[in-house]
Design an enzyme around this catalytic site. Sequence first.
Site, PDB file in Angstrom:
ATOM      1  N   HIS A   1       0.278 -49.739   4.794  1.00  0.00           N
ATOM      2  CA  HIS A   1       1.187 -49.909   3.656  1.00  0.00           C
ATOM      3  C   HIS A   1       2.621 -49.789   4.171  1.00  0.00           C
ATOM      4  O   HIS A   1       3.213 -48.712   4.135  1.00  0.00           O
ATOM      5  CB  HIS A   1       0.901 -48.852   2.587  1.00  0.00           C
ATOM      6  CG  HIS A   1       1.621 -49.079   1.294  1.00  0.00           C
ATOM      7  ND1 HIS A   1       1.096 -48.728   0.076  1.00  0.00           N
ATOM      8  CD2 HIS A   1       2.843 -49.596   1.026  1.00  0.00           C
ATOM      9  CE1 HIS A   1       1.962 -49.028  -0.883  1.00  0.00           C
ATOM     10  NE2 HIS A   1       3.035 -49.556  -0.322  1.00  0.00           N
TER      11      HIS A   1
ATOM     12  N   GLU B   1      -1.078 -53.373   2.117  1.00  0.00           N
ATOM     13  CA  GLU B   1      -0.670 -53.005   0.768  1.00  0.00           C
ATOM     14  C   GLU B   1       0.850 -53.046   0.665  1.00  0.00           C
ATOM     15  O   GLU B   1       1.546 -52.815   1.655  1.00  0.00           O
ATOM     16  CB  GLU B   1      -1.113 -51.570   0.436  1.00  0.00           C
ATOM     17  CG  GLU B   1      -2.586 -51.323   0.478  1.00  0.00           C
ATOM     18  CD  GLU B   1      -2.915 -49.866   0.170  1.00  0.00           C
ATOM     19  OE1 GLU B   1      -4.083 -49.611  -0.170  1.00  0.00           O
ATOM     20  OE2 GLU B   1      -2.014 -48.994   0.267  1.00  0.00           O
TER      21      GLU B   1
ATOM     22  N   HIS C   1      -7.057 -44.099  -3.676  1.00  0.00           N
ATOM     23  CA  HIS C   1      -6.067 -43.051  -3.923  1.00  0.00           C
ATOM     24  C   HIS C   1      -6.764 -41.737  -4.236  1.00  0.00           C
ATOM     25  O   HIS C   1      -7.407 -41.592  -5.270  1.00  0.00           O
ATOM     26  CB  HIS C   1      -5.086 -43.394  -5.052  1.00  0.00           C
ATOM     27  CG  HIS C   1      -3.783 -42.655  -4.908  1.00  0.00           C
ATOM     28  ND1 HIS C   1      -2.706 -43.165  -4.225  1.00  0.00           N
ATOM     29  CD2 HIS C   1      -3.395 -41.429  -5.319  1.00  0.00           C
ATOM     30  CE1 HIS C   1      -1.705 -42.297  -4.237  1.00  0.00           C
ATOM     31  NE2 HIS C   1      -2.107 -41.229  -4.890  1.00  0.00           N
TER      32      HIS C   1
END
Length: 245
Positions: free
Chosen positions: A43, A70, A190
Site C-alpha cells: 500500500h 492498494e 483489516h
Amino acid sequence: MTRLSVNINKIATLRNARGGNMPDVTRAALDCEAFGAQGITVHPRPDERHIRRSDVREIRPLLHTEFNIEGNPTPEFMDLVLEVKPDQVTLVPDAPSALTSNAGWDTTANAAFLKGICKTLRDNGIRSSIFVNPDPEAVRGAAACGADRVELYTEAYARIYPENPEKAIAPYVAAAEAARECGLGLNAGHDLSLVNLDYYIRTIPWTDEVSIGHALICDALYMGLEAAVKAYLQKTEQQTNINIK
C-alpha cells in the site's frame, strides 16, 4: 481455498525507521511467497512512509504469486499501477494523512469516478477490487461501477468479535451474500488475526482472498516469519460453515 495475501507494509516501516535496507523488503516478499503465501500486498502512500514506489518496481518482476497494490487512485497512484501492472488493484479511499485505512468507499456518491477507474484498470488487464464497509448497498454500488471484486473492511468485525462473534460477523455475511448475488469476487482485510480469522473464513467460505499484514508481522516477531505465514495458511484452509443464529 481462501488465498492469503501478506501485506508487507510493516516490514517497510521497520526498515524506514532506521534507513538502509534492513530488513530487506524485497527479500521479505519473496520469502513470504516461498513460505506458501498466495499473494503479496503493498500500500504505497504519497509520503512513502512505508512501501516506496521503488519497492513496488523492484518487487513486481520477481514475484510468481499474485501482486496486489492498494491505494487511493490519485493520478500519481494510477501512473504507478499502470506502469507495473499488478494482478490486482484495491481501491481505498484513504486521505494522505490517514494513519491506516479507516473506511470503505461510498460507491453511490463516487460512482462516476470509480467507474472510470475500474474501466481503466480493466482495459489494462488489471483486476479491480473496491474497499467497502460491510453494507450490501455499497457492494451493489461497486458492482454497478464495474469492479471485479470488493474487499470488505473488517475492522468492526475484529473489534466486536471477542465479545460477540455472531454479532460481529452478521453484517459481513449480508454483504458477502450481496457480492455473490452480484457476481463479484470477495476479499477481506483489516485487523484480521490468528484469533478471529478462522471463524470468518468458516462462516464466509466463498471469500476469495484475505489481505493480512499488521497482525501477521507482529506474530512473526515471536514465531518467525515462516511459522507465522504457515499459521495463517492453516486458518485460511478451513472451510467448514458455521450457522448464524
